[in-house]
Design an enzyme around this catalytic site. Structure first.
Site, short mmCIF file in Angstrom:
data_model
loop_
_atom_site.label_atom_id
_atom_site.label_comp_id
_atom_site.label_asym_id
_atom_site.label_seq_id
_atom_site.Cartn_x
_atom_site.Cartn_y
_atom_site.Cartn_z
N HIS A 220 94.87 -50.88 74.57
CA HIS A 220 93.56 -51.53 74.48
C HIS A 220 92.71 -51.19 75.71
O HIS A 220 91.53 -50.85 75.58
CB HIS A 220 93.73 -53.05 74.36
CG HIS A 220 94.40 -53.48 73.10
ND1 HIS A 220 93.77 -53.47 71.88
CD2 HIS A 220 95.68 -53.91 72.87
CE1 HIS A 220 94.61 -53.89 70.95
NE2 HIS A 220 95.77 -54.16 71.52
N LYS B 23 112.52 -62.60 86.87
CA LYS B 23 111.57 -63.59 87.37
C LYS B 23 112.20 -64.37 88.52
O LYS B 23 113.32 -64.07 88.95
CB LYS B 23 111.16 -64.54 86.25
CG LYS B 23 112.29 -65.35 85.65
CD LYS B 23 111.78 -66.25 84.53
CE LYS B 23 112.91 -67.10 83.94
NZ LYS B 23 112.41 -67.98 82.85
N LYS C 210 123.11 -73.89 85.40
CA LYS C 210 123.50 -75.09 86.13
C LYS C 210 122.84 -75.08 87.50
O LYS C 210 122.74 -74.04 88.14
CB LYS C 210 125.02 -75.17 86.28
CG LYS C 210 125.52 -76.45 86.95
CD LYS C 210 127.03 -76.53 86.94
CE LYS C 210 127.53 -77.77 87.68
NZ LYS C 210 126.96 -79.03 87.15
#
Length: 616
Positions: free
Chosen positions: A516, A569, A586
């Site tokens: 685009h 990330k 955890k």
């Protein structure tokens, strides 16, 4: 008149012959030291020069001395004032005949020994010894292990020490020899170590000719004009027929004068001459590089206006004379003020104008960011110094080449150098044989701390303008890979534990476009934020088997990454993450290297600074 014997050094031999105050009493060239120390044939058997077919009488006689094992005897009889020992001759191949009672007969077979002579010598030796032959073959010491070379070098030292006082031995090319790399191992070899330590031999290897005033310029050390000559010779224009230039012979000659302690009053004069020699060599290198860069500009600039940032006084002439290219602007780039000014001009005048201008960077300095700055301004492929790939195998020490690359390595590693202006430092580490291989390109910064343990096959590949930093006390199991692609940073904290097959990927390694906007969304430093091109691992992080760390990944202290996880990330401290893509499994966890601790307060358990709750 000062007398010498030269074992394996054409360079020193030529220098001695040029000096009327020097005499060479024994000249031995390209004879394997391993063969020299070999056993003799039985009494009554010998070779004569008339039986051989080498290209010269000298080579026929020299080979006979080796076959009859007379070279060390000749050295004792010559009784020279100094012996020049060239460690490069340890690469000379030799022929070995192994008999069934473990007796072996060796003789040198460099390129000038003819095949018919090798066949004749082997046949006569077998007949003389009269025992069953187990094997016969050419042996190439270049393929020896560290332990094999160390054993042979140690043996040579002991034998020479019984013939010539150690203070009379001058060493050439120690930086290139396995002996210099293996110094610490040799120190630990018992009786041989006592001989070496007693006679201060290792210090003489590292400070050739034992003249501290000149040791930094001597070619046994890294920062030396010899490096420049050797490197530039790969690109032609420095020496003819693989022989060194006359300036280099003069330089070695001066070193020999200084080494022998003669003409002390001329040292100040020699200082000036050595500086002149240095400048001459650098000018020759700049000329070679200027010519190569001009050729590259002609191929790449596509009719655009050329802007040169940096100094190479030959480049401008080559551009004009060879291709009629006259730069639109030449920006000096030597002093800090000039560097600041050049970057300001580039930013204000040439930003985002790559369709009109082509940027040329004739020199790249270690620790500088000029290449990256130009790419950030929209120039994806500025012309940079040409680099013919070369290798530093099992390298340990300090080394600076003619392209501005600087290596400060305190443990053996393998380097492939394909660029300019990089800085590589490696602290005292524990590295298995052939474990660490590093590929270096343009303006990389690679820094590895101390006490890093690498078990097997770790690869670090750096593309242009990339950074890799690894903290102290990290461990890497087999098959670790770090790919720092262009303009990326990979930073690993201290005390991190890597399981087998952990991979770091600074970005995709290829160009991806948004159809685009037509923007490069993977590798253009203008479009991709720095944090997306950075991997940052905190301290005391455990990375599980075959996990993959991607650009944009940031893991805080004390966390655990599960096997085969893909991390792209940010994650907080003291958490366990897993999955594709990774997510928190955890929180509020801590880990220890030992599997045998049941109590967090036991010895070898979790260090105090990593016993924390997860902070979001």
């Amino acid at each position: 008149m000062i007398s010498f014997a030269t074992l394996g050094s054409r360079i020193a031999d030529d220098c001695i012959n040029r000096n009327k105050d020097f005499e060479n009493k024994l000249r031995v060239v390209q004879i394997s030291p391993i063969s020299v120390l070999g056993k003799k044939l039985p009494e009554g058997f010998s070779f004569s020069p008339e039986q051989l077919h080498c290209d010269s009488e000298y080579h026929n006689k020299l080979l006979c001395d080796d076959l009859n094992k007379n070279i060390l005897d000749n050295l004792g009889k010559a009784n020279p004032d100094y012996v020049v020992l060239d460690f490069l001759d340890f690469e000379t191949p030799y022929y070995e005949i192994q008999f069934d009672d473990k007796f072996s007969y060796k003789f040198s077979c460099p390129g000038w020994v003819k095949k018919e002579d090798i066949t004749y010598i082997a046949k006569k030796a077998i007949a003389a010894i009269g025992k069953k032959v187990v094997s016969q073959k050419a042996v190439y010491p270049r393929a020896f292990t560290d332990e094999q070379i160390t054993a042979h070098v140690s043996n040579l030292i002991k034998i020479l020490g019984s013939i010539v006082p150690f203070e009379k031995i001058l060493v050439l090319n120690a930086r290139h020899s396995v002996f210099a790399f293996m110094a610490n191992r040799i120190k630990a070899m018992g009786s041989a170590a006592e001989i070496i330590a007693k006679n201060n031999f290792l210090d003489r290897v590292y400070n050739a000719y034992s003249q501290s005033e000149y040791s930094q310029k001597c070619f046994s050390l890294g920062d030396c004009p010899d490096t420049t000559v050797l490197m530039a010779n790969q690109n032609e224009g420095i020496a003819d027929e693989n022989r060194f230039s006359s300036e280099y012979y003069d330089y070695v000659n001066k070193c020999l004068v200084i080494a022998t302690g003669e003409e002390e009053d001329k040292k100040s004069q020699l200082d000036a001459k050595l500086e002149t020699f240095n400048q001459t060599m650098h000018d020759k290198v700049d000329s070679v590089l200027g010519n190569l860069i001009a050729d590259a500009v002609q191929r790449e600039y596509g009719g655009k206006q050329v802007v040169v940032v940096g100094d190479n006084k030959f480049l401008i002439d080559f551009l004009k004379k060879k291709y009629n290219i006259i730069p639109a602007e030449v920006l000096p780039y030597s002093t800090e003020e000039e560097k600041k000014n050049a970057k300001n001009i580039l930013s204000k005048k040439y930003k985002e104008k790559s369709k009109t201008y082509h940027i040329v960077l004739p020199k790249l300095e270690a620790g500088d960011d000029l290449f990256y700055t130009v790419r950030k301004l929209g120039y994806s492929r500025p012309t940079v110094p040409f680099c013919e790939k070369y290798y530093l195998d099992k390298f340990k020490g300090y080394f600076k080449d003619h392209l501005g690359n600087v290596f400060d390595i305190k443990n053996n590693a393998y380097f492939t150098v394909m660029g300019a202006g990089s800085r590589v430092s490696l602290g005292e580490c524990v590295i298995s044989a052939e474990a660490l291989k590093v590929h270096v390109n343009h303006q990389n910064r690679i820094k590895m701390g101390k006490n890093i343990r690498i078990s097997n096959r770790m690869l670090i590949v750096c593309w242009d303008n990339s950074v890799v930093e690894i903290g102290d006390d990290c461990t890497f199991a087999e098959g670790g890979e770090i790919y720092a692609y262009k303009d990326t940073k990979i930073k690993i904290g201290k005390d991190c534990m890597h399981a087998k097959g952990v991979a770091y990927l600074g970005n995709s390694g290829h160009s991806i476009f948004d159809m685009h906007t037509l923007d490069n969304i993977s590798s253009d430093p203008r479009k991709v934020p720095e944090e997306k091109r950075t991997i940052e691992i905190g301290n005391h992080v455990w990375l599980g088997r075959d996990c993959v760390l991607m650009g944009g990944c940031k893991i805080a202290d004390g966390s655990i990454v599960g096997a085969k996880a893909v991390v792209n990330k940010k994650f907080p401290n003291n958490c366990s993450i897993a999955g594709i893509p990774a997510k928190i499994i955890k929180k509020d966890v801590a880990w220890a290297r030992s599997i045998e601790v049941f109590d967090i307060d036991e010895m070898y358990s979790v260090p105090e600074e990593y016993r924390n709750f997860t902070e979001e």
